[in-house]
Design an enzyme around this catalytic site. Structure first.
Site, PDB file in Angstrom:
ATOM      1  CE  LYS A 130      -4.236  -1.781   2.097  1.00  0.00           C
ATOM      2  NZ  LYS A 130      -5.122  -1.295   1.020  1.00  0.00           N
ATOM      3  CE  LYS A 238     -11.129  -4.051  -0.677  1.00  0.00           C
ATOM      4  NZ  LYS A 238     -10.383  -3.501  -1.813  1.00  0.00           N
TER       5      LYS A 238
END
Length: 317
Positions: A130, A238
């Site tokens: 990230k 997701k």
């Protein structure tokens, strides 16, 4: 059948940082009935489900015997999971194993490098970092250092910007990162900027994956319109944020029809939700790309489940 629901707070083992926020805990919800538990993984601050009447809606779902299902992604996810468990408990408990990436959360440069080393020691050969939360020069140096040690055939590097770049600086940063053989970069700019995202996907030297961009896109026509307008190289699903498993199936079919790759990832579910995603994936698809399902070890008080992570794979059973 009688169903009940309850709220549960999961505590992170560390401060989980993205370019959007710092998380120390995550609240989730469970549906229980006939000895079976399914998760409704509300993602506060990101999901469109994060509304004041969420708990009231969930109680109504339970009191209706799961007949009433509002258009809340996390609740649809939980109801679909529960129905799968109740309708076919044997298949739902079968063992499975999928390749996953090793997720490296944000921190300062030293901490992120330590986390990279930990993932490598654990046997991961696909690392996802990230980025966007610290100085870009430090992030670039960290990626360069990692690639200098491992060739692309030995280590796949994925990046997730969580919308931290801007339309003005994204391509410059992507060009700098591309010198280090990056597999893909997720969501370079904030969602909703279709014209800018299309240009980035078209001109980027690194394949672009859409993540947050998919949230809230419900109709089949809107899914097709978005993919046709932006033309990403990948989409990342997701299910708890994209309308559940049935909606994720539609996304996958639409992506395949356009030559767009995909993989699934978690929305910080507990082990209950992770098991549901893994069961859905392995029962319907041949999995080749590493998935983003390695979040089970994030919590100090996760729900016990027969899930293990070893040598870059998540295994159930």
């Amino acid at each position: 059948m009688i169903f009940s629901c309850s709220k549960y707070r999961l505590y992170f083992r560390f401060e989980a940082r993205t370019s959007r926020a710092v998380m120390r805990y995550k609240d989730t919800y469970f549906i229980e009935g006939d000895g079976v538990v399914a998760e409704c993984p509300l993602f506060a601050g990101l999901s469109a489900d994060d509304v004041p009447d969420y708990e009231r809606q969930l109680m109504r779902v339970c009191s209706s015997g799961l007949e009433y299902v509002p258009d809340y992604s996390s609740i649809i996810f939980g109801v679909e999971s529960m129905r799968r468990l109740l309708e076919n408990p044997v298949n739902s408990s079968q063992s499975w194993s999928v390749p996953i990436n090793g997720l490296v959360w944000m921190g300062d440069k030293r901490l992120m490098q330590e986390r990279v080393e930990q993932k490598l020691a654990e046997g991961f050969r696909c690392i996802k970092l990230k980025i966007g939360g610290i100085d870009f020069a430090d992030e670039l140096d960290m990626v360069a250092s990692l690639r200098s040690r491992f060739s692309p055939s030995d280590l796949e590097i994925r990046l997730d910007a969580n919308g931290a770049f801007t339309p003005d600086n994204a391509l410059q940063r992507l060009d700098a990162l591309s010198r280090h053989c990056i597999h893909s970069l997720e969501q370079p700019v904030k969602a909703g900027q279709w014209e800018a995202m299309e240009r980035i996907c078209r001109e980027s030297p690194i394949p672009i994956a859409l993540d947050e961009e998919l949230i809230g896109v419900r109709s089949d026509a809107d899914k097709a319109s978005m993919l046709d307008a932006i033309r990403p190289q990948y989409i990342i699903l997701k299910p708890a944020l994209c309308g559940g498993f049935a909606h994720s199936d539609v996304w996958i079919a639409a992506a395949r029809a356009r030559g767009i790759g995909w993989w699934a990832t978690s929305a910080l579910e507990s082990n209950v939700g992770l098991a549901a995603i893994g069961s859905w994936l392995t029962s319907k698809y041949e999995i080749t790309l590493p998935q983003g399902l390695g979040t089970g070890a994030l919590y100090t008080n996760n729900i016990p489940a027969p899930l293990t992570v070893a040598s870059g794979r998540l295994t159930f059973g």
